[in-house]
Design an enzyme around this catalytic site. Sequence first.
Site: not given
Ligand code: NAD
Length: 322
Positions: A28, A33, A53-54, A70, A72, A142
């Site tokens: 992460d 996050g 950073d991925v 995950l 994003s 997105y």
């Molecule tokens: P979140 O923002 O809490 O978690 C995403 C994590 O990705 C964060 O910890 C962030 O720091 C990390 N991140 C972002 N860009 C990065 C990068 N370039 N390199 C490394 N880490 C990176 O969001 P979430 O709700 O936990 O969502 C997780 C995944 O599930 C996402 O891909 C999101 O699109 C998908 N999703 C979530 C929901 C929901 O309701 N929570 C719904 C649809 C899809």
Amino acid sequence: MVTGGAGFLGSHLCERLLAGGDEVVCVDDFSTGRAENIAHLLDLPGFRFQLQDVTQGLDVPGPVDAVYHLASPASPADYLRLPLETLLVGSYGTRNALELARRSGAGFLLTSTSEVYGSPQVHPQPESYWGNVNPIGPRSVYDEAKRFGEAITMAYRRTHGVRTTIVRLFNTYGPRLRADDGRAVPAFITQALEGRDLTVTGDGGQTRSLCYVDDLVEGLVLAMGSGHSGPINLGNPTEVTMGELALAIRDLCGSSSRLTFVARPQDDPQQRRPDIRAAREELGWAPRTSLEDGLRRTIAWFRDTADAGLPAHRGEAATALA
Ligand code: NAD
């Protein structure tokens, strides 16, 4: 390997995998996050954290069996604040995660989203529906990043034979949502607990279907294990209007806050409900937690963290549900 493992869903997934006896590498960059989400895991023998950073590449020493991708920004407030980063993590980040899976012979799971359906003209949404996305609106960073993510995932499957799975997640809620991330559940809860007005967008008649995080995480693990290419919808088909949700949260918080109505964001979908027949048939999965139970657990967590004085549980959150 869990990319985005310090986020809301990722941290619950790391916990679930560790509880099942897996070793977990969590990657992460903390862009959306939080370190607190994984602080309790850091000393566990099966857990390793990599600050990375991925989009810049992805490598881990040792074998990898499964890559859960995950990473994003996920909430509207986050991806509107980080538009280019969102596009890059959906494209380069997904490519790098797929490359790791290809090199390692690992399974790969992409967490796509109900946002690929845009503002749907088919209701409820089956996986066969191609969606109604505005490709140039503010939310497109997105929606289109995730659509690209799905396309490159399928291309890696067809070209390189990577065992890929695409799941389309619908709105999920639970402990560790950030109060200021713009999603309705944390916004309403913090507003209700602080006795402020609950800010409902539009007339509150728009619907979402809300899945409790533990149910969702179980679906991710089943989907990875299934080897099914997907896409498979994961979400709770019980639909609720935003007005009903605000009232339910207010009552469960024991608050006397009022509801106020504010403008809806551009391209905000009017309805959202997953058709989960594929998840039932292919994975034997269905959500088990009622909205009331899930909200009670989430509210309890927000109360506890607020009482403990932990950070980031305040904020003037707009209620534009993801
Ligand atoms: P979140 O923002 O809490 O978690 C995403 C994590 O990705 C964060 O910890 C962030 O720091 C990390 N991140 C972002 N860009 C990065 C990068 N370039 N390199 C490394 N880490 C990176 O969001 P979430 O709700 O936990 O969502 C997780 C995944 O599930 C996402 O891909 C999101 O699109 C998908 N999703 C979530 C929901 C929901 O309701 N929570 C719904 C649809 C899809």
